[in-house]
Design a protein around this motif. Structure first.
Motif, short mmCIF file in Angstrom:
data_model
loop_
_atom_site.label_atom_id
_atom_site.label_comp_id
_atom_site.label_asym_id
_atom_site.label_seq_id
_atom_site.Cartn_x
_atom_site.Cartn_y
_atom_site.Cartn_z
N PRO A 5 1.06 -1.05 -0.16
CA PRO A 5 0.10 -0.20 0.09
C PRO A 5 0.98 1.45 0.33
O PRO A 5 1.90 1.25 0.39
N LYS A 6 0.51 2.15 -0.57
CA LYS A 6 1.18 3.52 -1.02
C LYS A 6 1.22 3.83 0.13
O LYS A 6 2.76 4.62 1.04
N TYR A 7 0.26 4.52 1.36
CA TYR A 7 0.56 4.76 2.21
C TYR A 7 1.77 3.83 3.48
O TYR A 7 3.00 4.54 4.30
N TYR A 8 1.83 2.55 2.94
CA TYR A 8 2.77 1.94 4.47
C TYR A 8 4.12 2.01 3.56
O TYR A 8 5.17 2.28 4.17
N ALA A 9 4.45 2.06 2.25
CA ALA A 9 6.05 2.68 2.04
C ALA A 9 6.45 3.81 1.84
O ALA A 9 7.06 3.77 2.66
N VAL A 10 4.92 4.69 1.97
CA VAL A 10 5.59 6.06 2.83
C VAL A 10 5.96 6.22 4.14
O VAL A 10 6.70 6.63 4.92
N LYS A 11 5.49 5.20 5.16
CA LYS A 11 5.48 5.46 6.67
C LYS A 11 6.95 4.85 6.31
O LYS A 11 7.54 5.23 7.71
N ALA A 12 7.46 3.85 5.91
CA ALA A 12 8.15 2.91 6.56
C ALA A 12 10.21 4.16 5.92
O ALA A 12 10.73 3.97 6.39
N ARG A 13 9.64 4.64 5.19
CA ARG A 13 10.70 5.62 4.56
C ARG A 13 11.20 6.84 5.85
O ARG A 13 11.42 7.32 6.20
N ASP A 38 9.18 6.16 8.82
CA ASP A 38 10.46 5.85 10.23
C ASP A 38 12.18 5.85 9.83
O ASP A 38 12.08 6.40 11.18
N ARG A 39 12.28 5.72 9.01
CA ARG A 39 13.47 5.49 8.26
C ARG A 39 14.05 7.19 9.14
O ARG A 39 15.30 7.41 9.78
N LEU A 40 13.27 8.04 8.39
CA LEU A 40 14.10 9.40 9.35
C LEU A 40 13.73 10.25 10.71
O LEU A 40 14.67 10.40 11.25
#
Length: 251
Positions: free
Chosen positions: A24-32, A34-36
Motif C-alpha cells: 500500500p502506498k501509505y505503508y511505503a511512505v510510512k517506512a520512509r 520511519d527511517r527518517l
C-alpha cells in the motif's frame, strides 16, 4: 525490501510486506518516514505534511495516514500544531516491583497526581474478586501516572480500610503505595495479573491527556500479602504509545 536475515528483532517478518509484494502506498511512505525518525533525535520536528508529500510525491492524505499510524505506535507525538519524534517507550516489568522502581530504572522521574481518595462499603463484585467481605470499608485511590511530568497512565487501587486505616492522613499521593505498605509492615506475597488492550473512556482520555482512539494497555491485578490474605485490587491503564511490558521466564 528488508528480509528476515537483516530485520530488527521483534520487527514484523519481511517488514510486514506481503509475499505478493504489492505494498500500500501509505505503508511505503510510512517506512520512509520511519527511517527518517531513526536519523533524528528525540523531540526533533518532523517535516510538514506538505513537505513530506512533495518529497515522496504522494497525496497529503497518504502522508497523513502514515503519520497517524506512527503516532499510534508511539514513534511520533503531536506537539502543538506539529509532530515531533517521541522518545523510547517505557519498559515496565511484569513483577511485584512498583511503578516507581520500573520508571527509575530507565533514568526517568516517576510521579503521580491524585485524582481522588474515597472510602466506601465494599461492593459485591469487588468482594467476590478479592475475597474481602461485602460491605466492609475499602479505600479507592485514583492517580494519574507521570514520567518526567508526562501523563502516561491512570491507576485505581482498592484496599481494605482495616489494612491501612490511616491512609488518608499518612500517605503522600505522589509517592509509592508499595513503599508505604512496606513501612506498615505489609509485604507482598503473590498476585494474579491480566493484560488486555482497550480504548480509554472519554473521562480516562481526558485525565491522561490522550485522544479517545489511542490504544491502551490495561492491567488488572489482585495481590495478596505474604500470609495469603487479599491485599489490593488494582486497575492500571497505560498509554499504548508510551509503554511496553517485559517479563523474565525461567525453564
Amino acid at each position: 525490501m528488508d528480509y528476515p536475515n537483516d530485520q530488527a528483532p521483534g520487527a514484523p517478518v519481511r517488514s510486514g510486506i506481503p509475499e505478493h509484494g504489492r505494498v500500500p502506498k501509505y505503508y511505503a511512505v510510512k517506512a520512509r518516514i520511519d527511517r527518517l525518525v531513526d536519523e533524528l533525535g528525540e523531540g526533533a520536528p518532523i517535516p510538514t505534511e506538505r513537505d513530506l508529500s512533495e518529497r515522496f510525491e504522494v497525496a497529503r492524505e497518504t502522508v497523513r495516514q502514515a503519520l497517524r499510524e506512527l503516532v499510534l505506535e508511539g514513534k511520533l507525538r503531536r506537539q502543538g500544531r506539529g509532530t515531533v519524534v517521541a522518545g523510547p517507550k517505557l519498559e515496565q516489568p511484569l513483577s511485584l516491583a512498583s511503578y516507581t522502581e520500573g520508571v527509575r530504572r530507565q533514568g526517568r522521574t516517576p510521579g503521580r497526581a491524585l485524582v481522588s481518595l474515597d472510602r466506601f462499603p465494599c461492593p459485591e463484585p469487588l468482594a467476590a474478586e478479592t475475597g474481602l467481605t461485602r460491605g466492609e470499608p475499602v479505600w479507592h485511590l485514583e492517580r494519574v501516572l507521570l514520567a518526567d511530568d508526562e501523563r502516561v497512565g491512570l491507576e485505581s487501587t482498592y484496599v481494605a480500610v482495616d489494612r491501612v486505616p490511616r491512609l488518608e492522613r499518612e500517605f503522600d499521593p505522589d509517592s509509592s503505595f508499595y513503599a508505604y505498605l512496606g513501612r506498615q509492615g505489609i509485604g507482598f506475597g503473590s498476585a494474579d495479573e491480566r493484560i488486555e488492550t482497550v480504548l480509554a473512556t472519554p473521562r480516562e482520555a481526558l485525565l491522561i491527556g490522550t485522544p479517545p482512539a489511542l490504544p491502551m494497555l490495561l492491567i488488572h491485578r489482585v495481590s495478596r500479602d505474604t500470609g495469603g490474605r487479599p491485599l489490593e485490587r488494582v486497575r492500571t491503564l497505560y498509554r499504548g504509545d508510551r509503554f511496553s511490558f517485559t517479563v523474565r521466564l525461567g525453564g
